[in-house]
Design a protein around this motif. Structure first.
Motif, PDB file in Angstrom:
ATOM      1  N   SER A 252     -37.036  15.548  30.381  1.00 12.97           N
ATOM      2  CA  SER A 252     -36.698  15.829  31.788  1.00 12.97           C
ATOM      3  C   SER A 252     -35.524  16.791  31.932  1.00 12.97           C
ATOM      4  N   ASN A 253     -35.179  17.493  30.855  1.00 12.55           N
ATOM      5  CA  ASN A 253     -34.201  18.590  30.901  1.00 12.55           C
ATOM      6  C   ASN A 253     -32.741  18.172  31.061  1.00 12.55           C
ATOM      7  N   TYR A 254     -32.389  16.955  30.708  1.00 12.68           N
ATOM      8  CA  TYR A 254     -30.958  16.615  30.606  1.00 12.68           C
ATOM      9  C   TYR A 254     -30.500  16.933  29.179  1.00 12.68           C
ATOM     10  N   CYS A 255     -29.210  17.313  29.071  1.00 11.85           N
ATOM     11  CA  CYS A 255     -28.731  17.970  27.846  1.00 11.85           C
ATOM     12  C   CYS A 255     -27.786  17.121  27.009  1.00 11.85           C
ATOM     13  N   SER A 256     -27.672  17.504  25.739  1.00 12.45           N
ATOM     14  CA  SER A 256     -26.573  17.049  24.879  1.00 12.45           C
ATOM     15  C   SER A 256     -25.991  18.275  24.193  1.00 12.45           C
ATOM     16  N   ASP A 257     -24.793  18.101  23.626  1.00 12.64           N
ATOM     17  CA  ASP A 257     -24.070  19.233  23.035  1.00 12.64           C
ATOM     18  C   ASP A 257     -23.028  18.665  22.065  1.00 12.64           C
ATOM     19  N   PHE A 258     -23.270  18.831  20.768  1.00 12.75           N
ATOM     20  CA  PHE A 258     -22.349  18.297  19.756  1.00 12.75           C
ATOM     21  C   PHE A 258     -21.977  19.392  18.759  1.00 12.75           C
ATOM     22  N   THR A 259     -20.794  19.266  18.193  1.00 12.23           N
ATOM     23  CA  THR A 259     -20.419  20.170  17.083  1.00 12.23           C
ATOM     24  C   THR A 259     -19.832  19.342  15.945  1.00 12.23           C
ATOM     25  N   ARG A 260     -20.278  19.675  14.744  1.00 14.37           N
ATOM     26  CA  ARG A 260     -19.682  19.104  13.548  1.00 14.37           C
ATOM     27  C   ARG A 260     -19.459  20.223  12.530  1.00 14.37           C
ATOM     28  N   THR A 261     -18.494  20.002  11.640  1.00 15.39           N
ATOM     29  CA  THR A 261     -18.161  21.005  10.629  1.00 15.39           C
ATOM     30  C   THR A 261     -18.175  20.307   9.271  1.00 15.39           C
ATOM     31  N   THR A 262     -18.976  20.838   8.361  1.00 15.28           N
ATOM     32  CA  THR A 262     -19.312  20.144   7.105  1.00 15.28           C
ATOM     33  C   THR A 262     -18.953  21.029   5.908  1.00 15.28           C
ATOM     34  N   PRO A 263     -18.334  20.458   4.867  1.00 16.28           N
ATOM     35  CA  PRO A 263     -17.976  21.290   3.707  1.00 16.28           C
ATOM     36  C   PRO A 263     -19.208  21.597   2.850  1.00 16.28           C
ATOM     37  N   VAL A 264     -19.397  22.862   2.536  1.00 18.32           N
ATOM     38  CA  VAL A 264     -20.596  23.264   1.776  1.00 18.32           C
ATOM     39  C   VAL A 264     -20.582  22.639   0.379  1.00 18.32           C
ATOM     40  N   SER A 265     -19.407  22.509  -0.207  1.00 14.38           N
ATOM     41  CA  SER A 265     -19.340  21.963  -1.579  1.00 14.38           C
ATOM     42  C   SER A 265     -19.526  20.451  -1.613  1.00 14.38           C
ATOM     43  N   GLY A 266     -19.588  19.813  -0.458  1.00 15.92           N
ATOM     44  CA  GLY A 266     -19.766  18.363  -0.429  1.00 15.92           C
ATOM     45  C   GLY A 266     -18.461  17.618  -0.218  1.00 15.92           C
ATOM     46  N   LYS A 267     -17.357  18.251  -0.531  1.00 17.55           N
ATOM     47  CA  LYS A 267     -16.030  17.644  -0.340  1.00 17.55           C
ATOM     48  C   LYS A 267     -15.133  18.681   0.330  1.00 17.55           C
ATOM     49  N   PHE A 268     -14.321  18.206   1.294  1.00 20.03           N
ATOM     50  CA  PHE A 268     -13.329  19.089   1.901  1.00 20.03           C
ATOM     51  C   PHE A 268     -12.226  19.353   0.878  1.00 20.03           C
ATOM     52  N   THR A 269     -11.734  20.578   0.823  1.00 16.50           N
ATOM     53  CA  THR A 269     -10.529  20.854   0.030  1.00 16.50           C
ATOM     54  C   THR A 269      -9.336  20.272   0.793  1.00 16.50           C
ATOM     55  N   THR A 270      -8.206  20.166   0.132  1.00 13.11           N
ATOM     56  CA  THR A 270      -7.003  19.651   0.807  1.00 13.11           C
ATOM     57  C   THR A 270      -6.671  20.516   2.018  1.00 13.11           C
ATOM     58  N   LYS A 271      -6.745  21.834   1.844  1.00  9.35           N
ATOM     59  CA  LYS A 271      -6.408  22.765   2.934  1.00  9.35           C
ATOM     60  C   LYS A 271      -7.357  22.554   4.132  1.00  9.35           C
TER      61      LYS A 271
END
Ligand code: GLY
Ligand code: MN
Length: 460
Positions: A252-271
Motif C-alpha cells: 500500500s506504498n508506506y515506506c521504510s528507510d534504514f542505513t547500516r555500515t558494515t566492515p568488508v573484512s568482517g571486523k571493524f578496525t580500531t579506527k
C-alpha cells in the motif's frame, strides 16, 4: 488499500478544514515514458491522491467540494483496445465505490467542471505539481488566479498526513520488516571481492518479492562519504566499509528507510570502531531525547554535540564543545540533517514544501551552518514518524575547502582530520514513531552495535 471508511473519513476532515472555500483539485499521476511512449517507468501513484482517494491507478483526478461535502472521481473507462493489452479492468464507478466516492465523470468533463465552479465565484485549491505533465494539465484547466499552490490546502494536508493512524503505522511496520530483511541480506553478502551491484540487486529483489518495491534508489557503496551514491560499480575491498541505505514500500506504498555500515573484512578496525561508536551514540541519544513538544532541530543539535564530543576525544576537534556546535563544526563531518518525516513518501510530503512539512511559524528554516541542512526542525507531535540518521563522513573535497577557507579553524584539527581522507563514511539510520509519552523504534532493530554487525556477516 484501506477500507472505504478510511478514505471517506480523511476527505471529511479535509472538507471540514476548508469548509466553504470551494474546490480541492487533487490529480493522480499518469504513466511516465522511459524512452518511448509505451515503455513506462513503474507506475507510482501520487501520495496525496493515495491518501484521500486510495487508488493506485493512473490518469485519475479527484475533486473534493468543500461546500457540498461531495467528492468526484474523474477518469475514463478502459476500452476493449486497452483490455487486449492489459486484461479486464474495473470501471471508474467500481473504483470510486472502493474508496466511498459516489460521483464519477469522464476526464473530458474536468475542465468544464472547473470552469463552471470558477464562473460561480468559487475558489480552486491545488498543491505544487512535481511532474511536468501534471503541471501542463493544471495550467490548461486552472485559471491563473488559482495556479499558485494553496497554502491553506498545503497546511491542511500536512496537518493530517503528518499524524499517522494505527493502520498507517501497521503498514509502515510491514515496510520495516521488508527493510530489515534487505539489510540482513546485505550484511551477509558483505565480503571482499563481492560487487556492490550484486548486493544492490539481491536486496531490491526482496523489496519486490515482499512489497511494492524499494522506497528510493538503494545506496550500496563502499564510498559512504558520498551521501546519495547511486553507482554500484565498486568491488568490495578489504579494509573498507559498505554503507547500505535502503528501504521498501509496503504493497500500500508506506515506506521504510534504514542505513547500516558494515566492515568488508568482517571486523571493524580500531579506527573504524572509534568513529562508528560515536555515530551509534548519536543515534541512541536521539532516541533518548525525542518526544512530543521537543523541536527536531534540537534533537539534531543534541546528536551534533555527541559527534563533536566524540571527535574531540579522538583529537579531530578541539576547543569548547558547545561553541563548536554553535559554530556548525559538526557540518564538516555530518553535512546533512538528523532526519526527515516518513510515510507514504520516504521523505514524507517533501513535494508540498519543506517550510510546511519540516518547519512552521514557530520554527522557521534557519540558514545557520549548525542546522542549515536539516529537512525537519519543528516540534515533534505524537503520531509523527521520523528517521534518525546521524553520520560521520570524511569528504576530501569538503575538508580541503574548509581548510582553505579557514572555516571553523578554531575547532577543527585539520592535520588530524587529514589522516582520515580515505576513511569513507558511516551512517546509522532507524525509523522512529513519536508516541504520547516519548517514542518507539519502528520494526525490529537491525544489528547495530559493532559486535552485532560483525556477527551478522556470514563467513566468506
Ligand atoms: N535514505 C535516503 C535519504 O533519506 O535521503
Ligand atoms: Mn533517510
Amino acid at each position: 488499500m484501506f477500507s472505504k471508511e478510511t478514505y471517506i473519513g480523511r476527505r471529511k476532515v479535509l472538507m471540514q478544514k476548508l469548509q466553504g472555500r470551494g474546490i480541492v483539485l487533487l490529480p493522480g499521476n499518469s504513466e511516465a515514458p522511459i524512452n518511448y511512449h509505451a515503455n513506462t517507468y513503474r507506475f507510482r501513484q501520487d501520495s496525496t491522491f493515495l491518501y484521500y482517494f486510495g487508488l493506485p491507478i493512473s490518469d485519475l483526478v479527484g475533486i473534493i467540494d468543500t461546500d457540498t461535502g461531495e467528492a468526484t472521481l474523474f477518469g475514463d473507462d478502459f476500452t476493449v483496445e486497452d483490455i487486449i493489452w492489459m486484461g479486464p479492468q474495473p470501471r471508474v464507478v467500481e473504483l470510486a465505490e472502493q474508496v466511498g466516492v459516489k460521483h464519477t465523470a469522464p476526464l473530458a468533463k474536468l475542465e468544464p467542471a472547473i470552469a463552471e465552479a470558477v464562473a460561480r465565484g468559487r475558489e480552486i485549491h491545488i498543491l505544487r505539481p512535481y511532474r511536468g505533465d501534471t503541471r501542463l494539465m493544471l495550467e490548461k484547466i486552472v485559471p491563473d488566479a488559482f495556479l499558485a499552490p494553496s497554502e491553506m490546502l498545503i497546511q491542511a494536508v500536512v496537518a493530517q498526513r503528518d499524524k499517522k493512524s494505527a493502520e498507517e503505522i501497521a503498514e509502515i511496520e510491514k515496510a520495516c520488516a521488508i527493510g530489515h530483511e534487505m539489510h540482513l541480506t546485505a550484511m551477509k553478502m558483505c565480503h571482499p571481492r563481492a560487487q556492490e551491484r550484486e548486493i544492490a540487486g539481491a536486496i531490491e529483489v526482496i523489496a519486490l518479492m515482499k512489497g511494492w518495491g524499494t522506497s528510493f534508489h538503494s545506496i550500496v557503496s563502499q564510498h559512504g562519504e558520498t551521501l546519495h551514491n547511486h553507482s554500484y560499480n565498486g568491488i568490495l575491498k578489504e579494509g573498507r566499509m559498505l554503507l547500505v541505505d535502503a528501504g521498501a514500500e509496503s504493497v500500500s506504498n508506506y515506506c521504510s528507510d534504514f542505513t547500516r555500515t558494515t566492515p568488508v573484512s568482517g571486523k571493524f578496525t580500531t579506527k573504524q570502531k572509534e568513529i562508528y561508536d560515536i555515530v551509534l551514540a548519536a543515534n541512541n541519544h536521539a532516541f533518548s531525547v525525542s518526544a512530543p513538544e521537543i523541536r527536531y532541530v534540537d534533537v539534531h543539535l543534541a546528536a551534533a554535540r555527541i559527534i563533536v564530543e566524540g571527535l574531540k576525544e579522538l583529537g579531530l576537534v578541539k576547543g569548547d564543545v558547545e561553541k563548536a556546535v554553535s559554530a556548525g563544526t559538526h557540518a564538516l563531518f555530518m553535512p546533512h540533517g538528523l532526519g526527515h518525516q516518513m510515510g507514504l513518501d520516504v521523505h514524507d510530503m517533501e513535494n508540498l514544501g519543506e517550510q510546511y512539512v519540516g518547519y512552521d511559524a514557530e520554527t522557521p528554516r534557519s540558514k545557520h551552518p549548525s542546522c542549515s541542512a536539516c529537512r525537519m526542525g519543528r516540534r515533534l507531535e505524537a503520531g509523527m514518524v521520523v528517521t534518525v540518521e546521524p553520520g560521520i563522513y570524511f569528504v576530501p573535497e569538503l575538508i580541503a575547502k574548509w581548510r582553505t577557507e579557514s572555516t571553523c579553524a578554531e575547532f577543527v584539527n585539520f592535520a588530524a582530520v587529514e589522516k582520515y581522507l580515505d576513511f569513507g563514511g558511516i551512517r546509522l539510520e532507524d525509523d522512529m514513531l513519536i508516541t504520547e509519552t516519548g517514542n518507539r523504534l519502528l520494526g525490529k532493530r537491525l544489528p547495530i552495535t559493532t559486535e552485532e554487525v560483525e556477527a551478522a556477516i556470514l563467513p566468506s
